[in-house]
Write a protein that holds these residues in place. Structure first.
Motif, mmCIF file in Angstrom:
data_model
loop_
_atom_site.group_PDB
_atom_site.id
_atom_site.type_symbol
_atom_site.label_atom_id
_atom_site.label_comp_id
_atom_site.label_asym_id
_atom_site.label_seq_id
_atom_site.Cartn_x
_atom_site.Cartn_y
_atom_site.Cartn_z
ATOM 1 N N PHE A 220 0.823 -1.213 0.000
ATOM 2 C CA PHE A 220 0.000 0.000 0.000
ATOM 3 C C PHE A 220 0.862 1.271 0.000
ATOM 4 O O PHE A 220 0.392 2.340 0.386
ATOM 5 N N ASN A 221 2.157 1.116 -0.379
ATOM 6 C CA ASN A 221 3.097 2.241 -0.405
ATOM 7 C C ASN A 221 3.312 2.860 0.973
ATOM 8 O O ASN A 221 3.692 4.033 1.089
ATOM 9 N N ILE A 222 3.060 2.089 2.024
ATOM 10 C CA ILE A 222 3.201 2.618 3.376
ATOM 11 C C ILE A 222 4.655 2.930 3.688
ATOM 12 O O ILE A 222 4.985 3.976 4.226
ATOM 13 N N LYS A 223 5.575 2.022 3.324
ATOM 14 C CA LYS A 223 6.985 2.242 3.620
ATOM 15 C C LYS A 223 7.525 3.445 2.875
ATOM 16 O O LYS A 223 8.380 4.172 3.373
ATOM 17 N N VAL A 224 7.014 3.666 1.654
ATOM 18 C CA VAL A 224 7.443 4.818 0.871
ATOM 19 C C VAL A 224 7.124 6.108 1.602
ATOM 20 O O VAL A 224 7.913 7.032 1.679
ATOM 21 N N ILE A 225 5.924 6.163 2.176
ATOM 22 C CA ILE A 225 5.509 7.355 2.914
ATOM 23 C C ILE A 225 6.444 7.610 4.084
ATOM 24 O O ILE A 225 6.877 8.727 4.340
ATOM 25 N N LEU A 226 6.770 6.539 4.803
ATOM 26 C CA LEU A 226 7.627 6.683 5.975
ATOM 27 C C LEU A 226 9.032 7.118 5.588
ATOM 28 O O LEU A 226 9.611 8.003 6.205
ATOM 29 N N THR A 227 9.587 6.514 4.537
ATOM 30 C CA THR A 227 10.950 6.829 4.143
ATOM 31 C C THR A 227 11.059 8.220 3.533
ATOM 32 O O THR A 227 12.117 8.840 3.579
ATOM 33 N N GLU A 228 9.937 8.707 2.941
ATOM 34 C CA GLU A 228 9.967 10.057 2.388
ATOM 35 C C GLU A 228 9.876 11.112 3.480
ATOM 36 O O GLU A 228 10.451 12.187 3.375
ATOM 37 N N SER A 229 9.150 10.814 4.554
ATOM 38 C CA SER A 229 8.938 11.809 5.600
ATOM 39 C C SER A 229 10.065 11.823 6.623
ATOM 40 O O SER A 229 10.365 12.862 7.209
ATOM 41 N N CYS A 230 10.711 10.682 6.845
ATOM 42 C CA CYS A 230 11.735 10.600 7.873
ATOM 43 C C CYS A 230 12.942 11.490 7.603
ATOM 44 O O CYS A 230 13.417 12.176 8.514
ATOM 45 N N PRO A 231 13.511 11.532 6.359
ATOM 46 C CA PRO A 231 14.653 12.418 6.122
ATOM 47 C C PRO A 231 14.356 13.880 6.433
ATOM 48 O O PRO A 231 15.209 14.581 6.981
#
Length: 258
Positions: A220-231
């Motif tokens: 569900f692209n969940i990890k993408v969201i997290l990796t984009e927001s964390c930096p």
């Protein structure tokens, strides 16, 4: 029902709520997102209704057994619809969903306005109607078709990531639903009602499987969201620390004259 069982069922409900919120957090960009969010919502309501069914002090508030059986057939219907749309949309999926919608509406009507599926509730037991066997068969067929189309989705996946995502969904859903059907669908037919609380607990298998797929394969692209927001968050923290340090104050004095 003891306090420990109630606590476990409450954890199950919360876990499904969290799962639904995580999926909804990405903005429901596809029909598959909406459908799995509905699966999580239905499972949450089912878990809460099971708690209400076993707690006699709440029996007068609502007929919980109607709610449990209503959700019981909604969950496989949503799963069937989801399997036709994840990771891609299969051919003739709209026609299949439309056909499945007919028995869904029929049995929902019987559950809420008739007694041919379930009858009068008596404490922690209830009467099994003559239509219960057909209700059960329909529910099983929905799940079976969902598993079949999930296997088809795995074979038709465009890449290895999509294939792995579909595999995690299939394995988690297959184990959870198969185990839950025994205490919640089969045993009640033989007037054994003392183990229906196990059904919602088995859904934790699905929840864990999906969260693993989110972490490992960006389901569900969940990890993408997290990796984009964390930096961005880490950069903000770094700047704040720098400003609080002597180096940060010197930079401000040199560039801003403060």
């Amino acid at each position: 029902m003891n306090d420990l069982t109630i606590a476990i069922l409450s954890i199950v409900a919360v876990a499904n709520i969290i799962l639904g919120l995580v999926i909804f957090s990405r903005g429901l960009k596809s029909l598959a997102d909406i459908l799995f969010g509905l699966i999580a919502l239905s499972t949450t309501i089912w878990s809460i209704a099971i708690i209400g069914f076993y707690m006699e002090q709440y029996h007068l508030l609502i007929n919980w057994i109607i709610v449990t059986h209503s959700m019981a057939i909604l969950i496989p219907f949503f799963f069937l619809s989801f399997s036709l749309n994840f990771p891609g949309k299969l051919a003739r999926s709209n026609e299949i969903i439309s056909i499945a919608f007919i028995p869904l509406v029929y049995f929902e009507y019987l559950i809420f306005f008739g007694n041919t599926v379930i009858g009068v509730t008596q404490g922690n037991t209830y009467q099994i109607g003559i239509g219960y066997i057909y209700f059960s068969l329909t529910l099983v067929i929905f799940f079976f078709l969902g598993f079949f189309f999930s296997l088809l989705q795995i074979r038709k996946a465009n890449n290895q990531i999509e294939k792995r995502q579909a595999q995690y969904v299939l394995v988690g859903s297959l184990l959870a639903s198969t185990l839950a059907l025994i205490p919640d669908l089969i045993l009640p037919y033989f007037q054994i009602f003392g183990y229906t609380w196990l059904g919602p607990i088995f859904t934790l298998i699905m929840v864990v499987s999906l969260f693993l797929a989110m972490l490992k394969y960006s389901l569900f692209n969940i990890k993408v969201i997290l990796t984009e927001s964390c930096p961005a968050r880490l950069e903000a923290v770094r700047r704040e620390k720098a400003l609080k340090s002597g180096q940060g104050r010197a930079w401000i004095k040199e560039n801003l004259g403060v």
